[in-house]
Enzyme design. Structure first.
Site, short mmCIF file in Angstrom:
data_model
loop_
_atom_site.label_atom_id
_atom_site.label_comp_id
_atom_site.label_asym_id
_atom_site.label_seq_id
_atom_site.Cartn_x
_atom_site.Cartn_y
_atom_site.Cartn_z
N LYS A 14 -10.61 1.80 -16.06
CA LYS A 14 -11.16 0.49 -15.80
C LYS A 14 -11.33 -0.36 -16.92
O LYS A 14 -11.44 -1.57 -17.06
CB LYS A 14 -12.15 0.53 -14.80
CG LYS A 14 -12.03 1.23 -13.53
CD LYS A 14 -10.97 0.24 -12.67
CE LYS A 14 -10.82 0.69 -11.19
NZ LYS A 14 -9.73 -0.11 -10.66
N ASP A 65 0.89 -1.13 0.02
CA ASP A 65 0.11 0.08 0.06
C ASP A 65 0.91 1.18 0.07
O ASP A 65 1.87 1.11 0.39
CB ASP A 65 -0.80 -0.24 1.18
CG ASP A 65 -2.09 0.91 0.90
OD1 ASP A 65 -3.27 0.11 0.52
OD2 ASP A 65 -2.02 2.04 0.72
N TYR A 92 -11.82 7.61 -14.33
CA TYR A 92 -11.87 6.46 -13.55
C TYR A 92 -12.39 5.49 -14.64
O TYR A 92 -11.99 4.28 -14.62
CB TYR A 92 -12.71 6.55 -12.49
CG TYR A 92 -13.06 5.64 -11.50
CD1 TYR A 92 -11.91 4.96 -10.68
CD2 TYR A 92 -14.05 4.41 -11.67
CE1 TYR A 92 -12.06 3.78 -9.95
CE2 TYR A 92 -14.30 3.64 -10.94
CZ TYR A 92 -13.26 2.98 -10.11
OH TYR A 92 -13.62 1.94 -9.26
N ASN A 127 -4.97 -4.50 -7.12
CA ASN A 127 -6.15 -3.89 -6.56
C ASN A 127 -6.17 -2.53 -6.42
O ASN A 127 -7.02 -1.75 -6.32
CB ASN A 127 -6.41 -4.69 -5.38
CG ASN A 127 -7.51 -3.81 -4.32
OD1 ASN A 127 -8.58 -4.02 -4.63
ND2 ASN A 127 -6.95 -3.14 -3.34
N ASP A 166 4.58 3.16 -4.16
CA ASP A 166 3.44 3.47 -4.89
C ASP A 166 3.78 3.02 -6.35
O ASP A 166 4.60 3.07 -6.99
CB ASP A 166 3.94 5.18 -5.03
CG ASP A 166 3.01 5.92 -6.11
OD1 ASP A 166 2.18 5.26 -6.77
OD2 ASP A 166 3.31 7.07 -6.16
N ILE A 167 2.62 2.11 -6.47
CA ILE A 167 2.45 1.35 -7.88
C ILE A 167 2.21 2.26 -9.01
O ILE A 167 2.12 1.62 -10.06
CB ILE A 167 1.73 0.06 -7.70
CG1 ILE A 167 -0.07 0.67 -7.29
CG2 ILE A 167 2.38 -0.83 -6.66
CD1 ILE A 167 -0.55 1.07 -8.67
P1 NAI Z 1 -9.96 2.10 -0.93
O1 NAI Z 1 -9.78 3.48 -1.28
O2 NAI Z 1 -10.62 1.93 0.22
O3 NAI Z 1 -8.63 1.43 -1.12
C1 NAI Z 1 -7.68 1.46 -2.03
C2 NAI Z 1 -6.42 1.11 -1.36
O4 NAI Z 1 -5.15 1.59 -2.37
C3 NAI Z 1 -6.15 2.44 -0.19
O5 NAI Z 1 -5.38 1.54 0.90
C4 NAI Z 1 -4.82 2.94 -0.72
O6 NAI Z 1 -3.80 3.66 0.07
C5 NAI Z 1 -4.06 2.34 -1.87
N1 NAI Z 1 -3.49 2.89 -2.98
C6 NAI Z 1 -4.05 4.27 -3.65
N2 NAI Z 1 -3.03 4.63 -4.59
C7 NAI Z 1 -2.02 3.67 -4.54
C8 NAI Z 1 -0.76 3.50 -5.13
N3 NAI Z 1 -0.15 4.60 -6.00
N4 NAI Z 1 0.19 2.61 -4.78
C9 NAI Z 1 -0.20 1.71 -3.73
N5 NAI Z 1 -1.32 1.71 -3.15
C10 NAI Z 1 -2.12 2.91 -3.36
O7 NAI Z 1 -10.64 1.69 -2.40
P2 NAI Z 1 -11.48 -0.03 -2.49
O8 NAI Z 1 -13.03 0.45 -2.33
O9 NAI Z 1 -10.91 -0.71 -1.43
O10 NAI Z 1 -11.06 -0.07 -4.17
C11 NAI Z 1 -10.31 -1.11 -4.38
C12 NAI Z 1 -10.24 -1.44 -5.66
O11 NAI Z 1 -11.68 -2.10 -6.04
C13 NAI Z 1 -9.87 -0.18 -6.70
O12 NAI Z 1 -9.17 -0.58 -7.68
C14 NAI Z 1 -11.38 0.24 -7.03
O13 NAI Z 1 -11.18 0.85 -8.25
C15 NAI Z 1 -11.82 -1.03 -7.01
N6 NAI Z 1 -13.55 -0.77 -7.15
C16 NAI Z 1 -13.99 -0.46 -6.15
C17 NAI Z 1 -15.55 -0.56 -5.94
C18 NAI Z 1 -16.17 -0.06 -4.50
O14 NAI Z 1 -17.46 0.25 -4.43
N7 NAI Z 1 -15.48 0.23 -3.42
C19 NAI Z 1 -16.24 -0.67 -7.08
C20 NAI Z 1 -15.71 -1.09 -8.19
C21 NAI Z 1 -14.12 -1.33 -8.13
#
Ligand code: NAI
Length: 242
Positions: free
Chosen positions: A151, A30, A147, A83, A56-57
């Site tokens: 995707k 993360d 966004y 993810n 940072d990915i």
């Molecule tokens: P979240 O915002 O709760 O968690 C995302 C995590 O990714 C965070 O811990 C953040 O610090 C980390 N992150 C962000 N940029 C980063 C980087 N450059 N390098 C490393 N880590 C990084 O998001 P959530 O809801 O858990 O989403 C996870 C995945 O699922 C994302 O790709 C999101 O687009 C996708 N998604 C989520 C949905 C939802 O309803 N929550 C719906 C559809 C897709």
């Protein structure tokens, strides 16, 4: 070893915990180092093996150093879960070019660079699997063009990677979640409102939970899905009915 990006919270955290429960050693990435460390601790205290690999990915250096650190601690990568992702809401006319670039870097370039960094290890494993977390938003929403495009691109990247890496025995699939109760949705009143409106008209009338996405990822990453590649699995309460 399973390497999960953005696994410090939300869906990524649930995926890391689930893969560890299934017996994988898990590298928890993360950008928020303290969140990654907390998930590593949660896995370890449940008796699993894990390491935190903050970074940072969205940049090539981050992808390479995260992958190297993960492999040095736990051995070669055989499961990669892309993810990490970020949301950005802005209408077409107000969308700043730098926000477009930032979203595309994290959500699309990052998964590509991670796949590139891990490709040799995945191929050598003989059972390598990549799971990309895309979104049901590929259908195109109001006010989030970057966004949605990122995707959509990730789904096509999934198919390209599946085509090229398939001959080396690496499977590449995508999971497309609908609205899932995480900070990404709960933390933004506009997205939350969109989600609440959406679930009122979809077959399963509730938001999903992170572990429900993790279940699908665990299956796609496992040998149970040994003949599945290039696929997109929608975990969206029937919203898109695919
Ligand atoms: P979240 O915002 O709760 O968690 C995302 C995590 O990714 C965070 O811990 C953040 O610090 C980390 N992150 C962000 N940029 C980063 C980087 N450059 N390098 C490393 N880590 C990084 O998001 P959530 O809801 O858990 O989403 C996870 C995945 O699922 C994302 O790709 C999101 O687009 C996708 N998604 C989520 C949905 C939802 O309803 N929550 C719906 C559809 C897709």
């Amino acid at each position: 070893m399973a390497l999960v990006t953005g696994a410090g919270r939300g869906i990524g955290r649930a995926i890391a915990l689930r893969l560890a429960e299934d017996g994988a050693a898990v590298a928890v990435n993360d950008i928020a180092a303290h969140h990654a460390a907390a998930v590593r601790e949660a896995i370890a205290s449940a008796g699993g093996r894990a390491v935190d690999v903050p970074g940072d990915i969205s940049m090539i250096e981050g992808c390479q150093s995260v992958t190297r650190a993960a492999a040095a601690a736990l051995g070669p990568v055989d499961i990669l879960v892309n993810n990490a992702g970020i949301e950005h809401r802005a209408r077409v006319r107000d969308h700043r070019a730098e926000d477009w670039e930032r979203v595309l870097r994290v959500n699309l370039q990052g998964p590509f660079l991670m796949a590139q960094a891990a490709a040799d290890m995945l191929a050598a494993s003989g059972r390598g699997a990549i799971v990309n977390i895309a979104s049901a938003a590929i259908m195109g929403f109001f006010g989030q063009p970057a966004y949605d495009a990122s995707k959509g691109g990730l789904l096509t990247l999934t198919r390209s990677l599946a085509t090229e890496l398939g001959r080396e025995g690496v499977r590449v699939n995508a999971v497309c979640p609908g609205f899932i109760e995480t900070d990404m949705v709960q933390g933004d009143p506009e997205i939350r409102q969109l989600g609440e409106r959406q679930v009122r008209i979809q077959p399963l009338r509730r938001m999903g939970l992170p572990h429900e996405v993790a279940n699908a990822v665990a299956w796609l990453a496992s040998d149970e899905a040994s003949y599945v590649t290039g696929a997109s699995l929608f975990v969206d309460g029937g919203w898109s009915r695919r």
